[in-house]
Design an enzyme around this catalytic site. Structure first.
Site, short mmCIF file in Angstrom:
data_model
loop_
_atom_site.label_atom_id
_atom_site.label_comp_id
_atom_site.label_asym_id
_atom_site.label_seq_id
_atom_site.Cartn_x
_atom_site.Cartn_y
_atom_site.Cartn_z
CG HIS A 260 -21.10 8.66 7.46
ND1 HIS A 260 -22.46 8.44 7.50
CD2 HIS A 260 -20.91 9.97 7.68
CE1 HIS A 260 -23.08 9.60 7.73
NE2 HIS A 260 -22.16 10.54 7.84
CD GLU B 200 -17.48 12.88 7.28
OE1 GLU B 200 -17.98 13.93 7.71
OE2 GLU B 200 -18.13 12.05 6.60
C1 LIG Z 1 -24.34 18.40 8.39
C2 LIG Z 1 -23.73 19.73 8.15
C3 LIG Z 1 -24.39 20.78 9.01
C4 LIG Z 1 -23.88 20.10 6.68
C5 LIG Z 1 -22.23 19.70 8.54
N1 LIG Z 1 -21.74 20.97 8.14
C6 LIG Z 1 -20.99 21.71 8.90
O1 LIG Z 1 -20.55 21.36 9.97
N2 LIG Z 1 -20.76 22.95 8.33
C7 LIG Z 1 -19.61 23.55 8.16
C8 LIG Z 1 -18.66 23.65 9.17
C9 LIG Z 1 -17.51 24.31 8.86
F1 LIG Z 1 -16.53 24.41 9.77
C10 LIG Z 1 -17.29 24.84 7.60
C11 LIG Z 1 -18.27 24.71 6.64
F2 LIG Z 1 -18.09 25.21 5.46
C12 LIG Z 1 -19.43 24.08 6.90
C13 LIG Z 1 -21.40 18.65 7.83
O2 LIG Z 1 -20.92 18.93 6.74
N3 LIG Z 1 -21.20 17.46 8.41
C14 LIG Z 1 -20.49 16.47 7.61
C15 LIG Z 1 -21.29 15.21 7.37
O3 LIG Z 1 -22.49 15.14 7.50
N4 LIG Z 1 -20.52 14.21 7.00
O4 LIG Z 1 -21.04 13.00 6.82
C16 LIG Z 1 -21.58 17.11 9.77
C17 LIG Z 1 -20.52 17.58 10.77
C18 LIG Z 1 -21.02 17.27 12.18
C19 LIG Z 1 -19.79 17.01 13.00
C20 LIG Z 1 -18.70 16.67 12.05
C21 LIG Z 1 -19.19 16.85 10.66
ZN LIG Z 2 -22.56 12.63 8.21
#
Ligand SMILES: CC(C)(C)[C@H](NC(=O)Nc1cc(F)cc(F)c1)C(=O)N(CC(=O)NO)CC1CCCC1
Ligand SMILES: [Zn+2]
Length: 186
Positions: free
Chosen positions: A160, A157
């Site tokens: 970003h 994050e």
């Molecule tokens: C890109 C995506 C696959 C949607 C990823 N989701 C995710 O990791 N799912 C997840 C995990 C859990 F532990 C519980 C839950 F409810 C859902 C995510 O939110 N991100 C956040 C993002 O894109 N922020 O800009 C990406 C992740 C990759 C590594 C860290 C964050």
């Molecule tokens: Zn992201």
């Protein structure tokens, strides 16, 4: 409430800008931004609502991903056991990583991003442990030590807010190569 249509996608210049520091006390607009970003994560992690609103279940959302170039990100890392409290839940404002482990950590599955529709395979080496300093919506300063998955999410994050996307870190020649003693996180 944010829907997928509100999330900026790779190619939008806002995702490659360095976001501006947030001043306190928060304006009404910034308070609403913080609330709406956390709301997205909460709703997206509810299986029923996630399906109803056709969301991608998210653990983190940064302001540039909703088109606002400000140093603010919502993080909601659920506990492995759903009736436990989340591993980390807060809106981090003007975050600074004040110290980081020499040792790397990487998700064994690689990473994705709510703003990147394509799959980009490969390990994303990050610091396995970090000390993070940030302000919350009330302007209170926090200093937290995070390790493994919560540390990965916060680094993703904070990237970003600096115009960095996860695949910038993937080794072009050897995508599934990671430094020797990298902690592989699943
Ligand atoms: C890109 C995506 C696959 C949607 C990823 N989701 C995710 O990791 N799912 C997840 C995990 C859990 F532990 C519980 C839950 F409810 C859902 C995510 O939110 N991100 C956040 C993002 O894109 N922020 O800009 C990406 C992740 C990759 C590594 C860290 C964050
Ligand atoms: Zn992201």
């Amino acid at each position: 409430m944010y829907l997928m249509k509100d999330i900026t996608r790779d190619g939008n210049p806002v995702l490659r800008k360095r976001a501006a520091k947030v001043s306190f006390p928060l304006s009404d607009e910034d308070q609403k931004l913080a609330k709406d970003m956390m709301k997205y994560l909460e709703v997206s992690q509810d299986p029923e609502l996630c399906k109803k609103y056709k969301l991608r279940a998210g653990v983190g959302l940064a302001a540039p991903q909703v088109g606002v170039s400000k140093q603010m990100a919502a993080v909601l890392v659920p506990a492995p056991d759903e009736d436990e409290k989340p591993l980390f839940k807060d809106v981090i404002i003007n975050p600074v990583i004040v110290s980081e482990s020499v040792q790397y950590g990487a998700l064994t599955e690689g990473e994705g991003c709510l703003s990147v529709d394509k799959d980009v395979p490969g390990y994303v080496p990050r610091h396995d442990r970090i000390t993070l300093r940030y302000q919350d919506v009330n302007g209170e300063t926090h200093k937290v030590r995070l390790k493994h998955y919560p540390a990965i999410v916060c680094q993703h994050e904070i990237d970003h807010l600096h115009g960095v996307l996860f695949y910038d870190h993937i080794n072009k020649d050897q995508p599934f190569e990671a430094p020797a003693d990298t902690v592989m996180i699943s």
